[in-house]
Design a protein around this motif. Structure first.
Motif, PDB file in Angstrom:
ATOM      1  N   THR A   1      46.580 115.791 106.088  1.00 49.50           N
ATOM      2  CA  THR A   1      46.065 115.462 107.422  1.00 49.50           C
ATOM      3  C   THR A   1      44.958 114.412 107.346  1.00 49.50           C
ATOM      4  O   THR A   1      44.447 113.992 108.376  1.00 49.50           O
ATOM      5  CB  THR A   1      45.494 116.711 108.121  1.00 49.50           C
ATOM      6  OG1 THR A   1      44.512 117.309 107.267  1.00 49.50           O
ATOM      7  CG2 THR A   1      46.591 117.717 108.422  1.00 49.50           C
ATOM      8  N   ARG A   2      44.567 114.053 106.128  1.00 54.67           N
ATOM      9  CA  ARG A   2      43.567 112.989 105.981  1.00 54.67           C
ATOM     10  C   ARG A   2      44.031 111.952 104.968  1.00 54.67           C
ATOM     11  O   ARG A   2      44.389 112.297 103.840  1.00 54.67           O
ATOM     12  CB  ARG A   2      42.228 113.543 105.519  1.00 54.67           C
ATOM     13  CG  ARG A   2      41.160 112.413 105.351  1.00 54.67           C
ATOM     14  CD  ARG A   2      39.831 112.940 104.866  1.00 54.67           C
ATOM     15  NE  ARG A   2      39.420 114.027 105.722  1.00 54.67           N
ATOM     16  CZ  ARG A   2      38.818 115.130 105.291  1.00 54.67           C
ATOM     17  NH1 ARG A   2      38.549 115.283 104.022  1.00 54.67           N
ATOM     18  NH2 ARG A   2      38.492 116.072 106.136  1.00 54.67           N
ATOM     19  N   ARG A   3      44.021 110.696 105.403  1.00 55.74           N
ATOM     20  CA  ARG A   3      44.374 109.581 104.519  1.00 55.74           C
ATOM     21  C   ARG A   3      43.143 108.707 104.414  1.00 55.74           C
ATOM     22  O   ARG A   3      42.690 108.156 105.409  1.00 55.74           O
ATOM     23  CB  ARG A   3      45.556 108.834 105.123  1.00 55.74           C
ATOM     24  CG  ARG A   3      45.881 107.497 104.496  1.00 55.74           C
ATOM     25  CD  ARG A   3      46.457 107.694 103.090  1.00 55.74           C
ATOM     26  NE  ARG A   3      47.145 106.498 102.618  1.00 55.74           N
ATOM     27  CZ  ARG A   3      46.530 105.460 102.064  1.00 55.74           C
ATOM     28  NH1 ARG A   3      45.228 105.452 101.945  1.00 55.74           N
ATOM     29  NH2 ARG A   3      47.221 104.432 101.644  1.00 55.74           N
ATOM     30  N   ALA A  33      38.608 106.571 106.600  1.00 50.47           N
ATOM     31  CA  ALA A  33      39.449 107.764 106.605  1.00 50.47           C
ATOM     32  C   ALA A  33      40.070 107.985 107.976  1.00 50.47           C
ATOM     33  O   ALA A  33      39.413 107.805 109.000  1.00 50.47           O
ATOM     34  CB  ALA A  33      38.631 108.989 106.208  1.00 50.47           C
ATOM     35  N   LEU A  34      41.331 108.356 107.982  1.00 53.95           N
ATOM     36  CA  LEU A  34      41.972 108.794 109.217  1.00 53.95           C
ATOM     37  C   LEU A  34      42.255 110.287 109.101  1.00 53.95           C
ATOM     38  O   LEU A  34      42.966 110.727 108.197  1.00 53.95           O
ATOM     39  CB  LEU A  34      43.284 108.031 109.446  1.00 53.95           C
ATOM     40  CG  LEU A  34      44.106 108.537 110.636  1.00 53.95           C
ATOM     41  CD1 LEU A  34      43.382 108.295 111.960  1.00 53.95           C
ATOM     42  CD2 LEU A  34      45.488 107.888 110.660  1.00 53.95           C
ATOM     43  N   ASN A  71      53.573 114.150 108.144  1.00 50.93           N
ATOM     44  CA  ASN A  71      53.663 112.802 107.606  1.00 50.93           C
ATOM     45  C   ASN A  71      53.811 112.927 106.090  1.00 50.93           C
ATOM     46  O   ASN A  71      54.901 112.991 105.567  1.00 50.93           O
ATOM     47  CB  ASN A  71      52.433 111.980 108.009  1.00 50.93           C
ATOM     48  CG  ASN A  71      52.500 110.572 107.481  1.00 50.93           C
ATOM     49  OD1 ASN A  71      53.567 109.987 107.438  1.00 50.93           O
ATOM     50  ND2 ASN A  71      51.373 110.046 107.034  1.00 50.93           N
ATOM     51  N   GLY A  72      52.687 113.036 105.367  1.00 53.28           N
ATOM     52  CA  GLY A  72      52.766 113.237 103.922  1.00 53.28           C
ATOM     53  C   GLY A  72      52.554 114.706 103.573  1.00 53.28           C
ATOM     54  O   GLY A  72      51.899 115.448 104.311  1.00 53.28           O
ATOM     55  N   GLY A  86      45.756 119.123 103.709  1.00 54.61           N
ATOM     56  CA  GLY A  86      45.360 118.409 102.504  1.00 54.61           C
ATOM     57  C   GLY A  86      44.836 117.019 102.776  1.00 54.61           C
ATOM     58  O   GLY A  86      44.977 116.482 103.873  1.00 54.61           O
ATOM     59  N   ALA A  87      44.203 116.451 101.733  1.00 56.57           N
ATOM     60  CA  ALA A  87      43.647 115.105 101.832  1.00 56.57           C
ATOM     61  C   ALA A  87      44.212 114.238 100.721  1.00 56.57           C
ATOM     62  O   ALA A  87      44.524 114.723  99.632  1.00 56.57           O
ATOM     63  CB  ALA A  87      42.125 115.156 101.728  1.00 56.57           C
ATOM     64  N   ASP A  88      44.322 112.953 101.036  1.00 52.73           N
ATOM     65  CA  ASP A  88      44.793 111.965 100.063  1.00 52.73           C
ATOM     66  C   ASP A  88      43.804 110.812 100.066  1.00 52.73           C
ATOM     67  O   ASP A  88      43.541 110.215 101.103  1.00 52.73           O
ATOM     68  CB  ASP A  88      46.189 111.483 100.474  1.00 52.73           C
ATOM     69  CG  ASP A  88      46.595 110.205  99.747  1.00 52.73           C
ATOM     70  OD1 ASP A  88      46.305 110.097  98.545  1.00 52.73           O
ATOM     71  OD2 ASP A  88      47.197 109.325 100.391  1.00 52.73           O
ATOM     72  N   LEU A  89      43.215 110.521  98.911  1.00 52.42           N
ATOM     73  CA  LEU A  89      42.259 109.410  98.803  1.00 52.42           C
ATOM     74  C   LEU A  89      42.804 108.372  97.829  1.00 52.42           C
ATOM     75  O   LEU A  89      43.239 108.713  96.733  1.00 52.42           O
ATOM     76  CB  LEU A  89      40.906 109.909  98.264  1.00 52.42           C
ATOM     77  CG  LEU A  89      40.100 110.886  99.110  1.00 52.42           C
ATOM     78  CD1 LEU A  89      40.567 112.304  98.908  1.00 52.42           C
ATOM     79  CD2 LEU A  89      38.636 110.794  98.743  1.00 52.42           C
TER      80      LEU A  89
END
Lengths: 432, 104
Positions: free
Chosen positions: A72-74, A88-89, A100-101, A208-211
């Motif tokens: 939920t966070r890119r 961050a979105l 999405n991812g 989850g988050a993706d950085l």
């Protein structure tokens, strides 16, 4: 006993398993050959699966695929080695289907994909390494393996054997071994527990988050990543092989450099490392793909360099699934109609017209743009310096204009504003 | 649930060597990569030493290089970077041997 199938697929990763699934559903006999003790055992990725590509093939994947967290966070993080500037979105819409991812463990996800192919009738051979191609004067006839039955003959062979594809090379589809366009991914998986992850990242359970990080492997060329699994955090670096050669640096020290940034030091604090691994990535995109077929053989997935490393979009697994689907459909339709050899260029044309092919063609300039030293080193340095000047309040003098701040940051980075303008133009040209 | 799904309860290994020691490798009886170090004499870069992510190439005091295949990630970095003809022979391990990633 001689093993004979309509199609032998080598590599039970996402590309191979998808091709096998499609072919088996069309009623063809398929051998799916995997060198690991289970599908996924040899596989490693850098963070996020985009699975809308599965909607047609496996419509209920959202309830059945082994997913760790829904992203939920890119975030994109720029760093000069000390400061970090983060974009961050957070998108609550991504928390709900169609999503999405998502993140997953390849030891589970790839195994699940291969199980779909097996349920459809494919024969899975694990712990089986292909040691060479079987051929006559005109075409590839199958593969030689270390399996007890040795040879597997097929009307068509699909090489989905990953980035190092010895099969594509033996078939003469790659001109030569080369380190150009290859990057090394190096990843550490750190156990923190679900609660700690959700607390540190400010996430709801299951989210989850993706950085993605730019500037963290300087002076080498590449980037970094960090993403959340259910109980663990994966953190890693990507570094081009040519810059490993030119700098003499190693991936472990570059990862240490990333983990030393206060931003990441605090995210991984107190965690225990469960696993470390490395894998090559074919980042060159469309321009560095090999010939995609020869008589009796087609290449797909990472083996065909069908990976999207464009900076904004970093996609490999969906590209593999998409290209494996094209390979399966093209070959399946052909074999249902005739036993004649697959016409040359048939698969190539289908791939070119597919979503995978269209994305890679449209973004074919992006890999070299993203790996450009100006984007790699100067851009993150200037951006973080600009943000530092912008947000540092110094009332000993009046605030300078934004233009003056930009000029000062660029000068400090040893670059003229005009060069930045040129970079913006290159970016537009690469991504338009 | 396999042993690899169980998080360690005590303080964990922090160095690369200690983590590798605790990882899942089904070590093959024979090496899938071999190094003919006599060919390395003419190499000025010894790039394998710094580039191998598992740090498996080690310089010896007499200027040679020794290689141990047992904790190899099978990534191919050495294969692509070595520029000395015939110094490395490189195959994937057979019969399911080699590294097993559970968190890949």
């Amino acid at each position: 006993m001689t093993l004979r199938y309509d199609v032998v697929v080598v590599g039970a990763g996402p590309a191979g398993a998808t091709a096998a699934l499609v072919l088996a559903r069309m009623g063809l006999s398929v051998a799916l050959v995997e060198r690991g003790p289970f599908p996924g055992a040899k596989n490693l990725y850098g963070g996020v699966l985009y699975l809308s590509v599965l909607d047609e093939l496996i419509p209920d994947w959202r309830s059945n695929a082994p997913i760790e967290r829904v992203v939920t966070r890119r975030s994109t993080v720029l760093t000069d080695g000390r400061r970090t500037l983060t974009f961050a979105l957070d998108d609550p819409d991504w928390a709900r289907p169609p999503y999405n991812g998502v993140t997953a463990r390849r030891s589970r996800f790839d195994r699940w994909m291969a199980e779909q192919a097996v349920s459809a009738g494919a024969h899975l051979f694990t712990s089986t390494t292909v040691t060479g191609l079987l051929r006559n004067d005109t075409r590839i006839l199958g593969v030689q393996t270390d399996h007890i039955d040795g040879e597997i003959y097929a009307k068509i062979t699909i090489a989905a054997d990953g980035v190092n594809s010895f099969m594509a090379r033996e078939a003469g589809l790659y001109p030569r071994f080369s380190s150009d366009h290859l990057t090394l991914g190096y990843k550490e998986v750190i156990h923190l527990g679900a609660g700690t992850i959700e607390e540190r990242f400010g996430l709801e359970p299951g989210e989850g988050a993706d950085l993605e990080v730019l500037g963290c492997v300087s002076p080498a060329i590449g980037g970094g990543f960090c993403y959340t699994n259910e109980e663990t955090l994966a953190i890693g670096v990507i570094v081009s092989l040519s810059s490993l050669a030119s700098t003499g640096l190693g991936a472990p020290e570059l990862l240490a450099q990333l983990k030393e940034l206060s931003y990441f030091r605090n995210l991984i604090r107190g965690g225990s490392t469960l696993e470390i691994g490395a894998h090559l990535i074919p980042e060159g995109g469309w321009r560095t793909r090999p010939s995609l077929s020869a008589p009796g053989i087609v290449v797909t997935g990472d083996a065909a360099s069908l990976c999207l490393a464009s900076g904004l979009w970093l996609e490999g697994v969906n590209m593999a699934i998409g290209s494996g689907k094209v390979a399966g459909e093209t070959i399946g339709q052909h074999l249902q109609a005739t036993d004649e050899p697959l016409p040359p260029g048939h698969y190539d044309a289908a791939l070119q017209a597919s979503v995978v092919g269209r994305n890679l063609q449209r973004l074919q300039r992006t890999p070299s743009f993203v790996l450009d030293p100006k984007v790699q080193h100067d851009l993150p340095r200037i951006a973080t310096s600009f943000a530092h000047r912008l947000f540092t309040v110094d009332d000993r003098s009046a605030k300078p204009s934004l233009g003056a701040l930009a000029r000062r940051s660029a000068n400090e980075g040893g670059i003229r504003l005009r060069t930045l303008g040129r970079l913006a133009f290159d970016a537009w040209r690469a991504f338009r | 649930m396999s042993e690899h799904d169980t998080p360690p309860h005590h303080s964990s290994p922090s160095t690369l060597g200690a983590v590798l020691e605790a990882m899942d490798f089904d070590v093959a009886p024979t090496a899938h990569i071999t190094l003919d170090s006599s060919r390395c004499d003419g190499c000025s870069t010894h790039i394998c030493v710094s580039a191998c992510p598992a740090e498996l190439f080690v310089r010896t005091s007499d200027g040679g290089i020794i290689f141990n295949y047992e904790r190899c990630f099978e990534c191919g970095t050495c294969l692509h970077l070595c520029n000395v003809e015939g110094a490395l022979t490189w195959q994937y391990p057979t019969l399911g041997h080699g590294v097993i990633f559970h968190h890949g």
